[in-house]
Design a protein around this motif. Sequence first.
Motif, mmCIF file in Angstrom:
data_model
loop_
_atom_site.group_PDB
_atom_site.id
_atom_site.type_symbol
_atom_site.label_atom_id
_atom_site.label_comp_id
_atom_site.label_asym_id
_atom_site.label_seq_id
_atom_site.Cartn_x
_atom_site.Cartn_y
_atom_site.Cartn_z
ATOM 1 N N VAL A 92 4.189 6.849 -5.472
ATOM 2 C CA VAL A 92 4.337 7.433 -6.811
ATOM 3 C C VAL A 92 3.016 7.299 -7.566
ATOM 4 N N PRO A 93 2.689 8.247 -8.442
ATOM 5 C CA PRO A 93 1.487 8.085 -9.255
ATOM 6 C C PRO A 93 1.671 7.086 -10.391
ATOM 7 N N PHE A 105 9.836 -5.797 -4.174
ATOM 8 C CA PHE A 105 8.408 -6.084 -4.269
ATOM 9 C C PHE A 105 8.188 -6.948 -5.499
ATOM 10 N N ILE A 106 7.016 -7.591 -5.551
ATOM 11 C CA ILE A 106 6.721 -8.573 -6.592
ATOM 12 C C ILE A 106 5.403 -8.203 -7.257
ATOM 13 N N ASP A 151 0.831 -1.203 0.000
ATOM 14 C CA ASP A 151 0.000 0.000 0.000
ATOM 15 C C ASP A 151 0.867 1.255 0.000
ATOM 16 N N ALA A 152 1.871 1.289 0.863
ATOM 17 C CA ALA A 152 2.763 2.453 0.926
ATOM 18 C C ALA A 152 3.509 2.636 -0.387
ATOM 19 N N PRO A 157 -10.538 4.449 -6.260
ATOM 20 C CA PRO A 157 -9.908 3.155 -5.996
ATOM 21 C C PRO A 157 -8.510 2.996 -6.580
ATOM 22 N N VAL A 158 -8.060 3.964 -7.370
ATOM 23 C CA VAL A 158 -6.765 3.854 -8.041
ATOM 24 C C VAL A 158 -5.706 4.627 -7.252
ATOM 25 N N LEU A 159 -4.687 3.908 -6.789
ATOM 26 C CA LEU A 159 -3.598 4.548 -6.045
ATOM 27 C C LEU A 159 -2.453 4.956 -6.967
ATOM 28 N N CYS A 160 -2.263 4.215 -8.057
ATOM 29 C CA CYS A 160 -1.195 4.513 -9.015
ATOM 30 C C CYS A 160 -1.515 3.746 -10.280
ATOM 31 N N VAL A 161 -0.750 3.993 -11.323
ATOM 32 C CA VAL A 161 -0.877 3.224 -12.559
ATOM 33 C C VAL A 161 0.496 2.697 -12.947
ATOM 34 N N GLY A 162 0.494 1.623 -13.707
ATOM 35 C CA GLY A 162 1.728 1.122 -14.286
ATOM 36 C C GLY A 162 1.839 1.597 -15.710
#
Length: 205
Positions: free
Chosen positions: A11-12, A85-86, A5-6, A172-177
Amino acid sequence: MTSIDALMRSVPVIPVLVIEDVAHAEPIARALVAGGLTALEVTLRTPAALEVIRAMRQVEGAVVGAGTVLNPRDLDAALQAGAQFIVSPGLTEPLTRAALDRGVPYLPGVANSADIMRGLDHGLDRFKFFPAEAAGGIKALKALAGPFHQVRFCPTGGITEASAPDWLALKPVLCVGGSWVVPAGLPDEAVIRRSAEAAARLRAA
């Protein structure tokens, strides 16, 4: 070790990196971190990927993860290379159990309600929505967010610099890839840094 979560909130945009030459690893990581993108996903799609992870870990400020992790064998190889992270394109029982057993921040891919429910059964509530555009885009994610109000997502797949703000505007979106941040070819650190700076500003846009 930071939580998933952190990491997602840090980062966006998480750059999704497919790197063929380990010599490109440190210049790319330096430019991304200098531009404000510190969480980097190195996909295990090339023979050089594990060495790329090792090299990027040498760059101060970089939090380096492994993407395209498909099974526990990939997971362990990535962790041995230094992955912090994975990320996986899907959610399977063996990989999820292995990630939880190892205690590594884990972002599995989901595309529908059944995927999300399997993740929730394992105590997970942070997911990669993949392939984001092909799986129905923003309309599909909004529909999924209704019954799964506690879940947060990192949509990945088909997202561009132009469409990213629309995704990031969703609660609901914390970031995008995104793969657009690092152009193909020889790395130009100045170009990558400017691209990273623009991506880092998207959340405030």
